[in-house]
Design a protein around this motif. Structure first.
Motif, short mmCIF file in Angstrom:
data_model
loop_
_atom_site.label_atom_id
_atom_site.label_comp_id
_atom_site.label_asym_id
_atom_site.label_seq_id
_atom_site.Cartn_x
_atom_site.Cartn_y
_atom_site.Cartn_z
N GLU A 100 -11.71 0.42 -1.04
CA GLU A 100 -11.46 1.04 -0.38
C GLU A 100 -11.37 1.62 1.29
O GLU A 100 -10.89 1.98 1.69
CB GLU A 100 -12.30 2.71 -0.82
N ALA A 101 -12.39 1.24 1.70
CA ALA A 101 -12.69 0.94 3.65
C ALA A 101 -11.15 0.07 3.33
O ALA A 101 -10.56 0.44 4.50
CB ALA A 101 -12.98 -0.04 3.75
N THR A 102 -10.83 -1.52 2.60
CA THR A 102 -9.45 -1.52 3.47
C THR A 102 -8.04 -1.02 2.79
O THR A 102 -7.74 -0.85 4.37
CB THR A 102 -9.54 -2.96 2.53
N VAL A 103 -8.13 -0.09 2.11
CA VAL A 103 -6.89 0.49 2.02
C VAL A 103 -7.13 2.01 3.02
O VAL A 103 -5.39 2.36 3.77
CB VAL A 103 -7.32 1.09 0.65
N LYS A 104 -8.38 2.56 3.69
CA LYS A 104 -8.19 3.27 4.38
C LYS A 104 -7.65 2.49 5.41
O LYS A 104 -7.05 2.77 6.44
CB LYS A 104 -9.33 3.86 4.62
N THR A 105 -7.95 1.42 5.59
CA THR A 105 -7.82 0.29 7.06
C THR A 105 -6.19 0.38 7.34
O THR A 105 -5.63 0.73 8.64
CB THR A 105 -8.50 -0.72 6.83
N GLU A 139 -7.26 3.91 -6.43
CA GLU A 139 -6.56 3.15 -7.44
C GLU A 139 -5.54 1.67 -6.90
O GLU A 139 -5.76 0.82 -7.10
CB GLU A 139 -5.68 4.09 -8.28
N ILE A 140 -5.54 2.31 -5.76
CA ILE A 140 -5.24 1.24 -4.94
C ILE A 140 -5.39 0.08 -4.57
O ILE A 140 -5.63 -1.13 -5.41
CB ILE A 140 -4.28 1.99 -3.58
N ALA A 141 -6.75 0.37 -4.60
CA ALA A 141 -8.26 -1.06 -4.30
C ALA A 141 -8.08 -1.45 -5.61
O ALA A 141 -8.18 -2.60 -5.14
CB ALA A 141 -9.04 -0.22 -3.57
N VAL A 168 0.86 -1.27 -0.02
CA VAL A 168 0.21 0.05 0.22
C VAL A 168 0.73 1.32 0.02
O VAL A 168 0.34 1.96 -1.09
CB VAL A 168 -0.66 0.12 1.04
N ILE A 169 2.26 1.06 0.40
CA ILE A 169 2.82 2.35 1.33
C ILE A 169 3.70 2.72 -0.35
O ILE A 169 4.24 3.80 -0.63
CB ILE A 169 3.76 2.41 1.87
N GLU A 170 4.01 1.55 -1.14
CA GLU A 170 4.92 1.40 -2.00
C GLU A 170 3.85 2.36 -3.16
O GLU A 170 3.76 3.54 -3.98
CB GLU A 170 5.22 0.52 -2.69
N LEU A 171 2.66 2.05 -3.54
CA LEU A 171 1.15 2.51 -4.04
C LEU A 171 0.97 3.71 -3.89
O LEU A 171 0.96 5.64 -4.65
CB LEU A 171 0.61 1.60 -4.48
N VAL A 172 1.29 3.97 -2.25
CA VAL A 172 0.37 5.54 -2.44
C VAL A 172 2.10 6.66 -2.37
O VAL A 172 2.13 7.56 -3.44
CB VAL A 172 1.27 6.13 -0.79
N ALA A 173 3.36 6.01 -2.52
CA ALA A 173 4.82 6.63 -2.73
C ALA A 173 5.14 6.88 -4.54
O ALA A 173 5.14 8.13 -4.85
CB ALA A 173 6.05 6.33 -2.79
N ALA A 174 4.13 6.38 -5.38
CA ALA A 174 3.68 6.45 -6.56
C ALA A 174 2.64 7.14 -7.07
O ALA A 174 2.80 7.57 -7.90
CB ALA A 174 3.77 4.74 -7.25
N GLY A 175 2.01 8.00 -6.62
CA GLY A 175 0.91 8.80 -6.33
C GLY A 175 -0.61 8.07 -6.72
O GLY A 175 -0.97 8.97 -7.53
#
Length: 210
Positions: free
Chosen positions: A174-179, A165-167, A153-160
């Protein structure tokens, strides 16, 4: 008279705490804030003696608000009132300048005493929080602080990537991403996405991943 500001993103919690303290002698609830940014603004305007601060709030969260209050020289004592007692929440809050740390299941009398103590500059910690701090001091940090999924998740956040999109990329909601993000913030002791990415790079988590 202890001037009290209540910061929590749930109106029913704010109203309940306001009613509780309004019924106690020696307290005046001077304001309510729904997020950290509003808490900072009201604290600068209203000059409360004590701020009851939730940690998980939208936008500017409680941890960032505590840091912001300290940076601005606001003299109000901050008493954290939250449901989280892990070291990822406790340690950053205390380091940021919180006077005390209680949990939302604290009995009414204990909460009232804690606010009075905070107004006097006395630190108040819930028993489980005190244990968490002791364990944090005694236990060396582990390098594998985030799980493999959280690292993805943090790698995908770092990629913008956005949460949506991560979900889609990881085939989760998306709820799981937020968790996952909340867990990452807690483990890294940071308030937001940008800080999480910076801290992950600092710890070599993203660098090690390539």
């Amino acid at each position: 008279m202890i001037r009290l500001l209540i910061a929590d993103d749930h109106p029913v919690v704010r109203d309940g705490l306001s009613a509780m303290f309004a019924a106690e002698p020696g307290f005046e609830v001077v304001g309510q804030a729904g997020d950290g940014a509003e808490a900072i603004q009201l604290a600068e305007t209203l000059r409360p003696d004590v701020i009851l601060m939730d940690l998980q709030m939208p936008g500017v969260n409680g941890l960032a608000a505590i840091s912001g209050l300290t940076e601005r020289g606001v003299t109000a004592r901050v008493l954290v009132l939250t449901t989280y007692d892990t070291d990822g929440y406790v340690v950053p809050a205390i380091e940021a300048g919180a006077t005390g740390y209680l949990l939302k299941d604290a009995p009414r009398d204990e909460l009232v005493r804690a606010v009075r103590a905070a107004a006097d500059g006395t630190s108040v910690l819930a028993p489980s929080v005190a244990n968490t701090l002791m364990n944090h001091v005694r236990t060396p940090p582990t390098p594998d602080i985030v799980s493999p999924r959280e690292l993805e998740v943090i790698e995908l956040v770092a990629a913008g990537n956005t949460n949506r999109e991560i979900a889609a990329h990881l085939f989760i909601s998306e709820a799981t991403v937020k968790t996952h993000l909340l867990n990452i913030y807690a483990k890294l002791g940071v308030p937001d996405r940008a800080s999480a990415v910076a801290e992950a790079f600092r710890r070599g988590l993203l660098g090690a991943a390539g």
